[in-house]
Write a protein that holds these residues in place. Structure first.
Motif, short mmCIF file in Angstrom:
data_model
loop_
_atom_site.label_atom_id
_atom_site.label_comp_id
_atom_site.label_asym_id
_atom_site.label_seq_id
_atom_site.Cartn_x
_atom_site.Cartn_y
_atom_site.Cartn_z
N CYS A 1 0.83 -1.22 0.00
CA CYS A 1 0.00 0.00 0.00
C CYS A 1 0.86 1.26 0.00
N GLU B 1 -5.77 -0.32 -2.04
CA GLU B 1 -6.74 -1.26 -1.45
C GLU B 1 -6.80 -2.53 -2.31
N ASP B 2 -6.90 -2.35 -3.62
CA ASP B 2 -6.96 -3.49 -4.54
C ASP B 2 -5.66 -4.30 -4.51
N LEU C 1 -7.49 3.71 -3.71
CA LEU C 1 -8.27 2.55 -4.15
C LEU C 1 -7.38 1.51 -4.81
N ASP C 2 -6.37 1.96 -5.56
CA ASP C 2 -5.40 1.03 -6.15
C ASP C 2 -4.64 0.29 -5.05
N GLY D 1 -6.27 -8.20 1.86
CA GLY D 1 -7.55 -7.49 1.99
C GLY D 1 -7.70 -6.73 3.29
#
Length: 64
Positions: free
Chosen positions: A16, A50-51, A47-48, A56
Motif C-alpha cells: 500500500c 486497497e486493490d 483505491l489502487d 484485503g
C-alpha cells in the motif's frame, strides 16, 4: 472518502505504501492511513492500494 487498515489482517508487506505513499505509511511494520479523509485527488491511488493489498486489510467508505 475514508480508508482503514485492519491491523489484525495487515502483514506489513508495504504494498500500500509503495502504491500510494501519500495516504499509507508503515511506521511500525503495519500499515496506517495518514490522511483522513482522503482527498479526491488521491482517491484513485488509495483505491489502487486497497486493490493491491494481498490480504484485503484495507477497506474504505464513502463517508467524509
Amino acid at each position: 472518502m475514508k480508508f482503514a487498515v485492519d491491523q489484525n489482517k495487515c502483514i506489513g508487506c508495504g504494498a500500500c505504501e509503495g502504491i500510494c505513499p501519500k495516504v499509507f505509511e508503515m511506521p511500525d511494520d503495519k500499515a496506517q492511513v495518514i490522511l483522513d479523509p482522503v482527498p479526491e485527488t488521491l482517491r484513485k491511488c488509495a483505491l489502487d492500494a486497497e486493490d493491491g493489498c494481498p490480504v484485503g486489510a484495507i477497506t474504505h467508505s464513502n463517508k467524509e
